[in-house]
Enzyme design. Sequence first.
Site, mmCIF file in Angstrom:
data_model
loop_
_atom_site.group_PDB
_atom_site.id
_atom_site.type_symbol
_atom_site.label_atom_id
_atom_site.label_comp_id
_atom_site.label_asym_id
_atom_site.label_seq_id
_atom_site.Cartn_x
_atom_site.Cartn_y
_atom_site.Cartn_z
ATOM 1 N N SER A 4 -56.857 -8.755 37.339
ATOM 2 C CA SER A 4 -57.432 -8.894 38.686
ATOM 3 C C SER A 4 -58.882 -8.433 38.651
ATOM 4 C CB SER A 4 -56.633 -8.007 39.652
ATOM 5 O OG SER A 4 -57.312 -7.847 40.877
ATOM 6 N N TYR A 30 -52.145 -0.915 43.385
ATOM 7 C CA TYR A 30 -52.522 -2.215 42.811
ATOM 8 C C TYR A 30 -53.717 -2.037 41.870
ATOM 9 C CZ TYR A 30 -53.511 -7.246 42.650
ATOM 10 O OH TYR A 30 -53.720 -8.554 42.229
HETATM 11 P P1 NAP Z 1 -47.847 -14.584 44.992
HETATM 12 O O1 NAP Z 1 -47.881 -15.966 45.535
HETATM 13 O O2 NAP Z 1 -47.452 -13.449 45.859
HETATM 14 O O3 NAP Z 1 -46.959 -14.597 43.660
HETATM 15 C C1 NAP Z 1 -46.463 -13.442 43.072
HETATM 16 C C2 NAP Z 1 -45.337 -13.846 42.147
HETATM 17 O O4 NAP Z 1 -44.732 -12.676 41.573
HETATM 18 C C3 NAP Z 1 -44.242 -14.581 42.900
HETATM 19 O O5 NAP Z 1 -43.706 -15.567 42.096
HETATM 20 C C4 NAP Z 1 -43.250 -13.470 43.142
HETATM 21 O O6 NAP Z 1 -41.930 -13.914 43.365
HETATM 22 C C5 NAP Z 1 -43.350 -12.749 41.805
HETATM 23 N N1 NAP Z 1 -42.700 -11.461 41.878
HETATM 24 C C6 NAP Z 1 -43.058 -10.401 42.625
HETATM 25 N N2 NAP Z 1 -42.160 -9.401 42.478
HETATM 26 C C7 NAP Z 1 -41.217 -9.863 41.610
HETATM 27 C C8 NAP Z 1 -40.023 -9.332 41.085
HETATM 28 N N3 NAP Z 1 -39.591 -8.095 41.394
HETATM 29 N N4 NAP Z 1 -39.289 -10.072 40.232
HETATM 30 C C9 NAP Z 1 -39.678 -11.320 39.922
HETATM 31 N N5 NAP Z 1 -40.790 -11.890 40.394
HETATM 32 C C10 NAP Z 1 -41.548 -11.172 41.239
HETATM 33 O O7 NAP Z 1 -49.282 -14.196 44.489
HETATM 34 P P2 NAP Z 1 -50.221 -14.798 43.356
HETATM 35 O O8 NAP Z 1 -51.584 -14.674 43.885
HETATM 36 O O9 NAP Z 1 -49.753 -16.110 42.848
HETATM 37 O O10 NAP Z 1 -50.051 -13.668 42.259
HETATM 38 C C11 NAP Z 1 -49.803 -13.933 40.890
HETATM 39 C C12 NAP Z 1 -50.482 -12.861 40.057
HETATM 40 O O11 NAP Z 1 -51.888 -12.996 40.207
HETATM 41 C C13 NAP Z 1 -50.149 -11.432 40.486
HETATM 42 O O12 NAP Z 1 -50.013 -10.617 39.336
HETATM 43 C C14 NAP Z 1 -51.376 -11.025 41.287
HETATM 44 O O13 NAP Z 1 -51.574 -9.638 41.288
HETATM 45 C C15 NAP Z 1 -52.447 -11.753 40.515
HETATM 46 N N6 NAP Z 1 -53.713 -11.950 41.231
HETATM 47 C C16 NAP Z 1 -53.785 -12.751 42.315
HETATM 48 C C17 NAP Z 1 -55.018 -12.929 42.940
HETATM 49 C C18 NAP Z 1 -55.214 -13.822 44.128
HETATM 50 O O14 NAP Z 1 -56.326 -13.896 44.655
HETATM 51 N N7 NAP Z 1 -54.236 -14.529 44.599
HETATM 52 C C19 NAP Z 1 -56.133 -12.282 42.452
HETATM 53 C C20 NAP Z 1 -56.016 -11.471 41.353
HETATM 54 C C21 NAP Z 1 -54.803 -11.318 40.742
HETATM 55 P P3 NAP Z 1 -41.399 -14.054 44.901
HETATM 56 O O15 NAP Z 1 -42.046 -15.274 45.468
HETATM 57 O O16 NAP Z 1 -39.930 -14.184 44.711
HETATM 58 O O17 NAP Z 1 -41.820 -12.796 45.620
#
Ligand code: NAP
Length: 252
Positions: free
Chosen positions: A144, A157
């Site tokens: 991130s 986080y």
């Molecule tokens: P998201 O849509 O909230 O996706 C998060 C994913 O992690 C979902 O598939 C969620 O599953 C899964 N997850 C969470 N807890 C879990 C658990 N206990 N067991 C299994 N799966 C679990 O957000 P995203 O933005 O795509 O995030 C993906 C990654 O990118 C994360 O590591 C996040 O920190 C990172 N990130 C995102 C951004 C951004 O701007 N979006 C920026 C920097 C980093 P469920 O749907 O079942 O909850």
Amino acid sequence: MPISFDLTGKTAIVTGANTGLGQAISVALAQAGADVALVGRSSMAETEAAVSAAGGRSLAIQADLSTLEPVDRVISETVAWTGRADILVNNAGIIRRADAIDFTEADWDAVMDVNLKTVFFLSQAFARRLITEGKGGKIVNIASLLSFQGGIRIPSYTASKSGLAGLTRLLACEWAGKGINVNAIAPGYFSTNNTEALRNDPDRNAAILSRIPAGHWGQPEELGGAAVFLASPASDYVHGVVLPVDGGWLAR
Ligand code: NAP
């Protein structure tokens, strides 16, 4: 040898593949030729359909990554499917928002368990198998901007993602000599569930947008190229980097 981004014949594991960045990464890896094991606690139907539409093959593996229970099973179910596991994308992650002064132990532990503890032990299980078989592989951690910056109201986080950058470097140092590349991608501000609260807050939304040189929130598909690069032979001499894909945010 021509430079290759081809993943034909490889098997990738992507955690948190049902939505957001994990879904887009799964589709990108499939487009590059990989079979993709989709790991998570929710239905993978949407991602399975998207991978199939991209001409790829996928296997859904049910796993709640808040504990270490599924760690060995994720690897064994993947190997039972295609006989191999070459690429691990540690994408699943959660965020909890509250002022540091009020932050609870529950919100600290929940985030650290998914974002850091399970990532380490899943990487360990993945690497143990590769090392036992004398094979190389690729680990791509989803870090991130909070691997570089402090942020506000997200203490666990920021701690987890800063820790993940360090862990990426440590694992690269230990496993590069065994042919395992460990790298990370640091997404900027992407339009997913993770950032919904920010996009719904007009002040934060405007402040964030005004700092992104590219002028727009990242769309999940815009992360795919970096994931394919770090999963492919093209990055064979790349170890321990945290690659920002952020529309220029960190350059400001
Ligand atoms: P998201 O849509 O909230 O996706 C998060 C994913 O992690 C979902 O598939 C969620 O599953 C899964 N997850 C969470 N807890 C879990 C658990 N206990 N067991 C299994 N799966 C679990 O957000 P995203 O933005 O795509 O995030 C993906 C990654 O990118 C994360 O590591 C996040 O920190 C990172 N990130 C995102 C951004 C951004 O701007 N979006 C920026 C920097 C980093 P469920 O749907 O079942 O909850």
